[in-house]
Design a protein around this motif. Structure first.
Motif, PDB file in Angstrom:
ATOM      1  N   ASP A   1      52.428  38.271  44.109  1.00 39.75           N
ATOM      2  CA  ASP A   1      53.655  39.023  44.353  1.00 39.75           C
ATOM      3  C   ASP A   1      54.835  38.212  43.820  1.00 39.75           C
ATOM      4  O   ASP A   1      54.682  37.097  43.319  1.00 39.75           O
ATOM      5  N   ILE A   2      56.026  38.754  43.914  1.00 37.74           N
ATOM      6  CA  ILE A   2      57.170  38.134  43.268  1.00 37.74           C
ATOM      7  C   ILE A   2      57.567  36.816  43.930  1.00 37.74           C
ATOM      8  O   ILE A   2      58.286  36.000  43.354  1.00 37.74           O
ATOM      9  N   ASN A   3      57.041  36.565  45.152  1.00 36.37           N
ATOM     10  CA  ASN A   3      57.314  35.300  45.839  1.00 36.37           C
ATOM     11  C   ASN A   3      56.268  34.227  45.531  1.00 36.37           C
ATOM     12  O   ASN A   3      56.297  33.147  46.114  1.00 36.37           O
ATOM     13  N   GLY A   4      55.359  34.553  44.627  1.00 37.10           N
ATOM     14  CA  GLY A   4      54.323  33.589  44.263  1.00 37.10           C
ATOM     15  C   GLY A   4      53.112  33.617  45.162  1.00 37.10           C
ATOM     16  O   GLY A   4      52.242  32.754  45.055  1.00 37.10           O
ATOM     17  N   ARG A   5      53.031  34.596  46.060  1.00 34.76           N
ATOM     18  CA  ARG A   5      51.892  34.698  46.973  1.00 34.76           C
ATOM     19  C   ARG A   5      50.743  35.421  46.284  1.00 34.76           C
ATOM     20  O   ARG A   5      50.905  36.524  45.768  1.00 34.76           O
ATOM     21  N   GLN A   6      49.570  34.801  46.261  1.00 35.37           N
ATOM     22  CA  GLN A   6      48.405  35.397  45.622  1.00 35.37           C
ATOM     23  C   GLN A   6      47.891  36.553  46.471  1.00 35.37           C
ATOM     24  O   GLN A   6      47.650  36.408  47.665  1.00 35.37           O
ATOM     25  N   VAL A   7      47.704  37.710  45.837  1.00 34.66           N
ATOM     26  CA  VAL A   7      47.229  38.877  46.582  1.00 34.66           C
ATOM     27  C   VAL A   7      45.845  39.331  46.135  1.00 34.66           C
ATOM     28  O   VAL A   7      45.111  39.943  46.902  1.00 34.66           O
ATOM     29  N   ILE A   8      45.475  39.052  44.901  1.00 32.78           N
ATOM     30  CA  ILE A   8      44.137  39.372  44.398  1.00 32.78           C
ATOM     31  C   ILE A   8      43.718  38.247  43.459  1.00 32.78           C
ATOM     32  O   ILE A   8      44.522  37.774  42.649  1.00 32.78           O
ATOM     33  N   SER A   9      42.463  37.817  43.547  1.00 32.13           N
ATOM     34  CA  SER A   9      41.910  36.868  42.582  1.00 32.13           C
ATOM     35  C   SER A   9      40.411  37.096  42.500  1.00 32.13           C
ATOM     36  O   SER A   9      39.708  36.970  43.501  1.00 32.13           O
ATOM     37  N   THR A  10      39.927  37.440  41.315  1.00 27.25           N
ATOM     38  CA  THR A  10      38.506  37.697  41.159  1.00 27.25           C
ATOM     39  C   THR A  10      38.148  37.714  39.670  1.00 27.25           C
ATOM     40  O   THR A  10      39.019  37.540  38.804  1.00 27.25           O
ATOM     41  N   LYS A  11      36.882  37.885  39.383  1.00 24.24           N
ATOM     42  CA  LYS A  11      36.404  37.914  38.002  1.00 24.24           C
ATOM     43  C   LYS A  11      36.849  39.209  37.323  1.00 24.24           C
ATOM     44  O   LYS A  11      36.833  40.282  37.924  1.00 24.24           O
ATOM     45  N   LEU A  12      37.241  39.099  36.062  1.00 25.29           N
ATOM     46  CA  LEU A  12      37.661  40.260  35.284  1.00 25.29           C
ATOM     47  C   LEU A  12      36.430  40.914  34.668  1.00 25.29           C
ATOM     48  O   LEU A  12      35.877  40.425  33.684  1.00 25.29           O
ATOM     49  N   GLU A  13      35.986  42.014  35.255  1.00 27.39           N
ATOM     50  CA  GLU A  13      34.751  42.663  34.817  1.00 27.39           C
ATOM     51  C   GLU A  13      34.974  43.590  33.632  1.00 27.39           C
ATOM     52  O   GLU A  13      34.104  43.741  32.775  1.00 27.39           O
ATOM     53  N   THR A  14      36.152  44.261  33.588  1.00 24.59           N
ATOM     54  CA  THR A  14      36.456  45.200  32.504  1.00 24.59           C
ATOM     55  C   THR A  14      37.892  44.963  32.053  1.00 24.59           C
ATOM     56  O   THR A  14      38.592  44.098  32.575  1.00 24.59           O
ATOM     57  N   GLN A  15      38.339  45.757  31.097  1.00 25.25           N
ATOM     58  CA  GLN A  15      39.722  45.649  30.602  1.00 25.25           C
ATOM     59  C   GLN A  15      40.686  46.482  31.434  1.00 25.25           C
ATOM     60  O   GLN A  15      41.849  46.636  31.056  1.00 25.25           O
ATOM     61  N   THR A  16      40.210  46.988  32.555  1.00 22.14           N
ATOM     62  CA  THR A  16      41.048  47.801  33.437  1.00 22.14           C
ATOM     63  C   THR A  16      40.997  47.239  34.848  1.00 22.14           C
ATOM     64  O   THR A  16      39.914  46.952  35.370  1.00 22.14           O
ATOM     65  N   ILE A  17      42.165  47.088  35.465  1.00 20.05           N
ATOM     66  CA  ILE A  17      42.268  46.567  36.826  1.00 20.05           C
ATOM     67  C   ILE A  17      42.781  47.674  37.734  1.00 20.05           C
ATOM     68  O   ILE A  17      43.783  48.342  37.418  1.00 20.05           O
ATOM     69  N   ASN A  18      42.123  47.854  38.863  1.00 20.41           N
ATOM     70  CA  ASN A  18      42.563  48.826  39.856  1.00 20.41           C
ATOM     71  C   ASN A  18      43.632  48.185  40.734  1.00 20.41           C
ATOM     72  O   ASN A  18      43.347  47.240  41.470  1.00 20.41           O
ATOM     73  N   VAL A  19      44.854  48.686  40.651  1.00 18.56           N
ATOM     74  CA  VAL A  19      45.969  48.143  41.440  1.00 18.56           C
ATOM     75  C   VAL A  19      46.439  49.130  42.502  1.00 18.56           C
ATOM     76  O   VAL A  19      47.524  48.978  43.059  1.00 18.56           O
TER      77      VAL A  19
END
Length: 671
Positions: free
Chosen positions: A627-645
């Motif tokens: 997030d804009i405060n530098g807090r990590q909200v998601i971290s995982t392996k990139l399986e495809t070229q599309t990320i579900n947000v």
């Protein structure tokens, strides 16, 4: 030395060795030759008449089990392994040494059926056959077969030596005096025995105490909960809880015990309500769990209820970790005994405000297996915490974290090959190759970084506490009266990070620590109390294999903003002090692109964010969203070229992708 004569009939025995008129093989120097049977050819056990031939106890001790009466044999290895079958009477064990006795190569416990190895064909070896420690005279029987189906040698080995500790409960390997070196801690009712680590050894400090109302018969936890620079202790007993609170010079403890009847199991220090002060948590075996809230001055108030409330308990192994990468600690409880509901494991998920909800069923962890402890770590180095749930009976389980839900992948990973159960499970990188390993009881499972493990049984004589007892960057063990020093055969690179809280609790328990190397990202959570009974180091240890450097460390502090520390030196300790690092905005949360060009579309995005790069990404690329405060909200392996947000709230975010040696970041807007 008494005269002995041993007759072997080759017609009935699967061994041959040279007999002497006055054999002296009940000590090392008198070892006599032995020839193991061929693989699968030992049909009749070999018997040594310890009860009548005058055999004595040589005093030679292997690391698997304390020995009593014993004899020694020489063997020039014709195969890479030995099948050892302990038989009645006696049920002996075996230890294999090099020819001079300076190196223990392999061993088994008594009552063992096991294949051992670790030598080369042609090596001259000495074999010790021993009975269990004691004065009783008993013959011993066993089979011994030469085999080339030997287990692979462990990547690192351990050398046993006396710890010099004294006390009824030798339970901890943790820094006690604030110098960041792991000390050995043993407890008696009226004394805390500390073997303080110094350069090249230990010095003994005994701190007398008033008699503890309750002793650590079930668990011990340690942390500086009164924030005076010296470590305090929690004794978990079968009928209550005692705190030993240090004074400001580390020379005395004040005993604090409550009147509550608590059947303690695993205990922890943790900041439950996230106010910057360490609280204490204790699993209760026969009632809802209890916890002690810190008022900020080191005064603890007893509470019960709200964090594991099954009426008859069944709570065994608590561990506080951030499984969902939302920068707060969650509570997993390994459970055991009784009806299905009582022994079903629990996860209490923190909402970020110190409110907890039990959701193990929703995330795939509500398992009624019998377990006393679990080990949490990023076993596939994809940026989130996976878990090995150690079985006290039945089968162990390896659960992969897939974005906050868990999948049982035990079959085929190697953990399914470990049939020996244990109440104690922890994880460290023992060979410093950059991949987390496991210890389950005295057995080790070496990881490959892709959720696969190689099993080695009987490495240690049992469970213990773990830390770096000689400050060489490799993890060692403290078990009962002995330390087991890592021989560091891999010679890999490493770093130890000492997290020091200022706004947060002084030990920074609850911090997430990340390191970045050419091989990618590794993560750890700082915690007090894992496994079931013992207290291990609170220093944050990473092996980095042959990587020559660390580009940066990121620390997500429990009570302040994320900080980064650039280009730390390797193969030494690093002090990460809260407030002394650079803001995470400096690295990974701006528009800088290193090594790759990145396009995000659509931007703003509502549900899906498409990634386009000029250079293809690696298959093991990892993405992180801040997030804009530098807090990590998601971290995982990139399986495809599309990320579900779609799960993100509306606002501004930063995407970081790590692919091979490249780091790429870009801002985006979530509608």
């Amino acid at each position: 030395m008494k005269t002995k004569l041993l007759f072997i009939s080759m017609a009935f025995m699967a061994f041959s060795f040279q007999a002497f008129a006055q054999p002296a093989n009940d000590n090392f120097s008198g070892a006599s030759p032995i020839t193991p049977a061929a693989d699968g050819a030992c049909s009749t056990p070999f018997t040594l008449p310890f009860s009548t031939d005058g055999t004595t106890d040589s005093g030679v001790q292997g690391s698997c089990r304390a020995s009593g009466l014993d004899q020694f044999f020489t063997w020039t290895a014709t195969a890479l392994g030995l099948n050892f079958f302990s038989q009645n009477p006696g049920n002996p064990g075996i230890v294999v040494f090099n020819s001079t006795g300076t190196i223990e190569i392999a061993c088994t416990n008594t009552f063992a059926t096991e294949t051992i190895g670790g030598w080369d064909i042609g090596d001259n070896l000495v074999i010790q056959i021993y009975d269990f420690e004691g004065t009783g005279l008993s013959d011993v029987a066993f089979c011994l077969e030469a085999t080339n189906n030997a287990p692979l040698p462990t990547p690192v080995t351990f050398s046993s030596s006396s710890s010099g500790s004294s006390g009824s409960y030798r339970l901890a390997c943790v820094d006690m005096n604030g110098d960041n070196l792991d000390d050995l801690v043993s407890i008696s009712s009226t004394n805390v025995n500390i073997r303080e680590q110094t350069v090249g050894g230990f010095t003994t400090k005994n701190i007398p105490t008033t008699a503890a109302n309750y002793e650590p018969s079930w668990s011990l936890a340690a942390a500086d909960y009164n924030k005076d620079g010296y470590t305090d202790l929690l004794y978990g007993a079968g009928n209550g809880v005692t705190f030993m609170r240090s004074n400001s010079t580390g020379t005395a403890f004040t005993e604090v015990s409550g009147p509550q009847d608590v059947f303690s199991q695993r205990s922890n220090f943790v900041d439950i309500n996230q106010d910057g002060h360490l609280d204490a948590f204790v699993c209760h075996d026969v009632a809802p769990n209890v916890y002690y809230m810190n008022d900020g001055s080191g005064n603890l108030t007893f509470n019960q209820g709200g964090l594991g409330d099954y009426s008859s308990g069944g709570n065994y192994g608590s561990i506080w970790i951030d499984y969902d990468n939302d920068r707060d600690l969650d509570l997993f409880i390994a459970k055991c005994g009784g009806e299905t509901a009582r022994r079903t494991n629990q996860m209490h998920t923190n909402d970020g405000s110190g409110n907890y909800s039990e959701n193990a069923a929703a995330i795939g962890l509500a398992d009624p297996m019998q377990t006393w402890s679990s080990a949490w770590g990023d076993f596939d180095n994809d940026g989130d915490m996976d878990v090995f749930v150690g079985a006290s009976s039945g089968s162990h389980k390896l659960m992969r974290n897939d974005g906050g839900t868990f999948v049982d992948i035990s079959a085929g990973t190697g953990v399914d090959l470990l049939s020996l159960t244990s109440t104690e499970t922890v994880t460290y990188d023992f060979d410093n190759d950059g991949n987390l390993d496991l210890v389950s009881g005295g057995n080790m499972l070496f990881g490959d970084g892709n959720m696969n493990f190689t099993v080695h049984t009987g490495v240690f004589p049992g469970a213990g506490a773990y830390g770096d007892v000689n400050n060489d960057g490799y993890i060692d063990a403290f078990n009962s009266s002995n330390i087991y020093t890592n021989n560091k055969e891999t010679n890999n690179n490493w770093i130890k990070i000492h997290t020091v809280g200022t706004t947060s609790n002084i030990d920074a328990i609850g911090a997430r620590v990340e390191i970045y190397t050419d091989s990618g990202i590794q993560i750890r959570d700082v915690k007090s109390g894992d496994g079931f009974r013992y207290m291990s180091s609170m220093n944050t240890h990473f092996g980095i294999g042959t990587d020559p450097s660390i580009s940066h460390i990121i620390v997500y502090w429990p009570n302040s903003d994320c900080e980064t520390f650039l280009n730390p030196a390797i193969n030494q300790a690093f002090n990460a002090v809260e407030g002394s690092g650079l803001s995470c905005d400096t690295l990974g949360v701006d528009d800088e692109t290193i090594g790759l060009d990145l396009t995000l579309s659509p931007n703003p995005a509502k549900d899906l964010l498409n990634i386009t790069t000029k250079t293809p990404l690696d298959d093991d690329a990892i993405y992180t969203i801040f997030d804009i405060n530098g807090r990590q909200v998601i971290s995982t392996k990139l399986e495809t070229q599309t990320i579900n947000v779609s799960s993100l709230s509306s606002g501004n975010y930063i995407l970081r992708i790590i692919s091979s040696e490249n780091i790429i970041t870009q801002k985006f807007i979530k509608q």
